[in-house]
Design a protein around this motif. Structure first.
Motif, PDB file in Angstrom:
ATOM      1  N   ALA A 139       0.842  -1.201   0.000  1.00 21.79           N
ATOM      2  CA  ALA A 139       0.000   0.000   0.000  1.00 21.79           C
ATOM      3  C   ALA A 139       0.875   1.248   0.000  1.00 21.79           C
ATOM      4  O   ALA A 139       0.653   2.188  -0.764  1.00 21.79           O
ATOM      5  CB  ALA A 139      -0.914  -0.001   1.212  1.00 21.79           C
ATOM      6  N   GLY A 140       1.881   1.245   0.858  1.00 21.27           N
ATOM      7  CA  GLY A 140       2.738   2.422   0.959  1.00 21.27           C
ATOM      8  C   GLY A 140       3.515   2.666  -0.316  1.00 21.27           C
ATOM      9  O   GLY A 140       3.656   3.800  -0.764  1.00 21.27           O
ATOM     10  N   TRP A 141       3.991   1.598  -0.924  1.00 24.53           N
ATOM     11  CA  TRP A 141       4.807   1.763  -2.113  1.00 24.53           C
ATOM     12  C   TRP A 141       3.949   2.160  -3.323  1.00 24.53           C
ATOM     13  O   TRP A 141       4.311   3.060  -4.081  1.00 24.53           O
ATOM     14  CB  TRP A 141       5.567   0.479  -2.426  1.00 24.53           C
ATOM     15  N   SER A 142       2.811   1.494  -3.496  1.00 21.67           N
ATOM     16  CA  SER A 142       2.037   1.721  -4.721  1.00 21.67           C
ATOM     17  C   SER A 142       1.318   3.058  -4.704  1.00 21.67           C
ATOM     18  O   SER A 142       0.882   3.531  -5.745  1.00 21.67           O
ATOM     19  CB  SER A 142       1.031   0.600  -4.925  1.00 21.67           C
ATOM     20  N   ALA A 193       2.959   8.078   2.525  1.00 19.75           N
ATOM     21  CA  ALA A 193       2.560   6.671   2.540  1.00 19.75           C
ATOM     22  C   ALA A 193       3.790   5.787   2.598  1.00 19.75           C
ATOM     23  O   ALA A 193       3.837   4.804   3.343  1.00 19.75           O
ATOM     24  CB  ALA A 193       1.740   6.361   1.302  1.00 19.75           C
ATOM     25  N   PHE A 194       4.813   6.151   1.848  1.00 19.15           N
ATOM     26  CA  PHE A 194       6.010   5.300   1.798  1.00 19.15           C
ATOM     27  C   PHE A 194       6.728   5.308   3.141  1.00 19.15           C
ATOM     28  O   PHE A 194       7.128   4.255   3.661  1.00 19.15           O
ATOM     29  CB  PHE A 194       6.929   5.775   0.685  1.00 19.15           C
ATOM     30  N   LEU A 195       6.866   6.510   3.730  1.00 19.61           N
ATOM     31  CA  LEU A 195       7.522   6.588   5.043  1.00 19.61           C
ATOM     32  C   LEU A 195       6.748   5.770   6.065  1.00 19.61           C
ATOM     33  O   LEU A 195       7.338   5.050   6.887  1.00 19.61           O
ATOM     34  CB  LEU A 195       7.609   8.042   5.489  1.00 19.61           C
ATOM     35  N   GLY A 196       5.424   5.885   6.008  1.00 19.70           N
ATOM     36  CA  GLY A 196       4.592   5.135   6.949  1.00 19.70           C
ATOM     37  C   GLY A 196       4.802   3.648   6.787  1.00 19.70           C
ATOM     38  O   GLY A 196       4.935   2.914   7.763  1.00 19.70           O
ATOM     39  N   ALA A 197       4.849   3.200   5.526  1.00 18.72           N
ATOM     40  CA  ALA A 197       5.013   1.774   5.269  1.00 18.72           C
ATOM     41  C   ALA A 197       6.365   1.291   5.781  1.00 18.72           C
ATOM     42  O   ALA A 197       6.454   0.236   6.417  1.00 18.72           O
ATOM     43  CB  ALA A 197       4.880   1.505   3.774  1.00 18.72           C
ATOM     44  N   PHE A 215       0.685   4.830   5.890  1.00 19.18           N
ATOM     45  CA  PHE A 215       0.600   4.048   4.651  1.00 19.18           C
ATOM     46  C   PHE A 215      -0.756   4.162   3.957  1.00 19.18           C
ATOM     47  O   PHE A 215      -0.848   3.965   2.761  1.00 19.18           O
ATOM     48  CB  PHE A 215       0.932   2.589   4.940  1.00 19.18           C
ATOM     49  N   HIS A 216      -1.834   4.475   4.682  1.00 22.52           N
ATOM     50  CA  HIS A 216      -3.126   4.529   3.999  1.00 22.52           C
ATOM     51  C   HIS A 216      -3.584   5.953   3.704  1.00 22.52           C
ATOM     52  O   HIS A 216      -4.769   6.218   3.555  1.00 22.52           O
ATOM     53  CB  HIS A 216      -4.194   3.744   4.753  1.00 22.52           C
ATOM     54  N   GLY A 236       1.544   8.056  12.283  1.00 20.45           N
ATOM     55  CA  GLY A 236       1.740   9.220  13.148  1.00 20.45           C
ATOM     56  C   GLY A 236       1.206  10.488  12.510  1.00 20.45           C
ATOM     57  O   GLY A 236       1.835  11.060  11.632  1.00 20.45           O
ATOM     58  N   GLU A 237       0.036  10.923  12.939  1.00 29.97           N
ATOM     59  CA  GLU A 237      -0.633  12.059  12.302  1.00 29.97           C
ATOM     60  C   GLU A 237       0.239  13.304  12.286  1.00 29.97           C
ATOM     61  O   GLU A 237       0.236  14.055  11.320  1.00 29.97           O
ATOM     62  CB  GLU A 237      -1.943  12.397  13.033  1.00 29.97           C
ATOM     63  N   SER A 238       0.985  13.500  13.392  1.00 29.96           N
ATOM     64  CA  SER A 238       1.712  14.753  13.493  1.00 29.96           C
ATOM     65  C   SER A 238       2.878  14.821  12.520  1.00 29.96           C
ATOM     66  O   SER A 238       3.328  15.905  12.178  1.00 29.96           O
ATOM     67  CB  SER A 238       2.200  14.936  14.921  1.00 29.96           C
ATOM     68  N   GLU A 239       3.391  13.673  12.061  1.00 31.44           N
ATOM     69  CA  GLU A 239       4.544  13.712  11.156  1.00 31.44           C
ATOM     70  C   GLU A 239       4.185  13.328   9.733  1.00 31.44           C
ATOM     71  O   GLU A 239       4.589  13.992   8.786  1.00 31.44           O
ATOM     72  CB  GLU A 239       5.637  12.755  11.650  1.00 31.44           C
ATOM     73  N   ILE A 240       3.425  12.252   9.557  1.00 36.89           N
ATOM     74  CA  ILE A 240       3.221  11.762   8.191  1.00 36.89           C
ATOM     75  C   ILE A 240       1.735  11.580   7.881  1.00 36.89           C
ATOM     76  O   ILE A 240       1.336  10.635   7.230  1.00 36.89           O
ATOM     77  CB  ILE A 240       3.988  10.442   7.957  1.00 36.89           C
ATOM     78  N   VAL A 241       0.923  12.515   8.362  1.00 36.91           N
ATOM     79  CA  VAL A 241      -0.518  12.570   8.066  1.00 36.91           C
ATOM     80  C   VAL A 241      -1.232  11.302   8.523  1.00 36.91           C
ATOM     81  O   VAL A 241      -1.772  11.271   9.609  1.00 36.91           O
ATOM     82  CB  VAL A 241      -0.776  12.817   6.579  1.00 36.91           C
TER      83      VAL A 241
END
Lengths: 162, 346
Positions: B144-147, B153-157, B241-242, B233-238
């Motif tokens: 999910a994060g990559w695509s 999304a990528f950082l989250g993944a 991954f989703h 983490g909402e405060s850093e990466i919204v």
């Protein structure tokens, strides 16, 4: 010694349990939510809501067009035009408040020498299209007529502190 | 009850012959999946209520009595929403990722015993199967994060995968202790190994208490739940991954997260809290105990979320690698030595 104490505190999750005890206590605490459309919080007589223009008991409008409110308004939300009426008194021909600009600071109300412009307790009003929140003199006077009883009561209650 | 089931099975066999087996299995699968999905829906409701209460609010209470229809309303809303596919994304992977996330979370239920007879498949390596399945769900997240073709999304993944891989080790070692104590990889037999005359004193929670704590904490980290929810983490990466997902595709991730939580809760109750065994000798063993224990673990999950602030990423990694893994390895040795002495009474 302190180190050993800390070691055991860490591994026994002392602080985490303490934190959870706090939230656990609050789980049973009395809830402070006000369920808005059904319940409302109490209002002060100084509540600053929708504006209104008042009249004297005789039906004569109070506003004398001194423009103090226009001058004091920090948001430049008030626009006043003044002319002489047939009976020789000074009256406004135009008195508009743009509620979109208004910051509800209450300065207009405070500056008024005749208590003509006031803010009522009404806060549930909407505009559905652009311009709906541009209140003209007629609309303000209508507001005043509608809520005069409450307005007078609030002013009387607050009079001793002014 | 059992005779009724057996006669039903016999009737089906006579009627449909070999075709009956897949149909009967499907029915059993539905009997597991439907309640799981329902509990997922009501777990979201419970979460909002519990966290609300802990923050002296009242939580959802508008849709239906006490807000009980809230999860249904949420589901309906998500169902009718558009699935937006970002233009730079890999469409195939973008669509398949949420399914890859949810499928293992549900597949793991295949070996879950509900009591000594109620189990879909009595796999002898059930624990291995479960570990494999929970590890697979990480693919849904990384794909999910990559695509999505989005940096958040990528950082989250990436965060999520690193975290799950790290905590899986600690979790695995904690389970090794259970396997040593129970001498079995079969989940049903693990529960039966905790049966005894002393009620809850026979549960593995007592000799393996540190492992129980490690397992619960690692379980929170495995499911990407607060305070280990770095992946979103909402405060850093919204939203992690989703962040690019909407509508039902987003809902699948949501379902997967909560289904995983329920799975971990059931596993914890089976491995450490004696599954369906009664805590006191004079009450009968029943499915109700299992549900009660799992609910308690789930309550802990929600309680954690209401209490603790999010970990910093390096702290999370330190906890996983420098505390949990050494601790669990040490305890494996301790338990192995302990089991050779007459002091081991479990």
């Amino acid at each position: 010694m302190e180190k050993i104490k800390n070691f055991f505190k860490t591994f026994l999750l002392y602080e985490l349990v303490k934190g959870m005890a706090v939230t656990g206590r609050y789980f049973f605490a009395r809830k402070i939510t006000v369920q808005y459309p059904d319940e409302k919080t109490p209002q002060s007589p100084r509540f600053r809501g929708l504006h209104a223009q008042r009249r004297y008991a005789s039906g004569e409008e109070r506003c004398i067009g001194c423009k103090l409110c226009e001058a004091v308004c920090p948001a430049l939300a008030i626009k006043i035009e003044v002319a002489e009426r047939e009976d020789g008194t000074r009256r406004t021909t135009q008195y508009d408040i743009d509620l979109v600009k208004c910051i509800f600071c209450g300065f207009c109300e405070e500056s008024c020498p005749v208590d003509a412009i006031v803010e009522t307790r009404v806060f549930e009003y909407v505009g559905e299209k652009k311009g709906d929140l541009y209140y003209t003199k007629a609309m303000l006077l209508a507001n005043g007529d509608k809520h005069e009883a409450q307005i007078a009561k609030d002013r009387a209650e607050d009079a001793k502190f002014r | 009850m059992m005779e009724l089931l057996q006669s039903l099975e016999q009737m089906g066999l006579d009627l449909l012959g070999p075709l009956w087996l897949p149909i009967w299995t499907m029915v059993k699968i539905m009997l597991i999946v439907a309640p799981v999905m329902l509990s997922v829906a009501y777990l979201t409701y419970a979460e909002r209520k519990v966290i609300g209460y802990m923050q002296i609010r009242i939580g959802p209470n508008r849709v239906g009595p006490y807000g009980l229809l809230q999860p249904i309303a949420d589901g309906m809303k998500l169902f009718f929403k558009e699935i937006i596919i970002p233009s730079g994304s890999n469409k195939f992977l973008f669509i398949i990722a949420p399914m890859l996330g949810l499928a293992p979370a549900l597949a793991a239920w295949a070996v879950m015993p509900f009591n000594d007879v109620l189990v879909l498949s009595k796999v002898n390596a059930g624990v291995l199967y479960i570990i494999a399945m929970t590890s697979l769900s990480v693919y849904g997240i990384i794909i999910a994060g990559w695509s999505s073709n989005s940096k958040y999304a990528f950082l989250g993944a990436v965060r999520s995968v690193a975290q799950i891989v790290s905590y899986e080790l600690a979790m695995g070692f904690a389970l090794v202790c259970v396997l040593m104590a129970s001498q079995s990889l079969n989940l049903g037999e693990i529960v039966m190994a905790q049966k005894g005359h002393a009620g809850f004193l026979n549960w593995f929670m007592i000799p393996l208490f540190p492992m129980f704590v490690v397992y619960v904490i690692a379980g929170v980290a495995e499911t990407n739940r607060a305070p280990f929810d770095m992946a979103e983490g909402e405060s850093e990466i919204v939203a992690g991954f989703h962040v690019e997902y909407s509508g039902m595709a987003f809902a699948l991730f949501f379902l997967a997260e909560y289904a995983n939580m329920i799975l971990i809760a059931f596993l914890t109750s089976i491995m450490f809290l004696g599954g369906w065994l009664s805590p006191v000798p004079f009450l009968p063993d029943s499915l109700v105990w299992l549900l009660g224990k799992a609910s308690f673990i789930l309550l802990l999950f929600l309680w954690f979320r209401a209490t603790f602030p999010r970990y910093r990423y390096d702290q999370l990694m330190r906890l996983g690698w420098k505390v949990f893994i050494p601790l669990t390895i040490l305890w494996v040795v301790v338990v192995a030595a302990w089991m050779q002495t007459p002091l081991w009474v479990w």
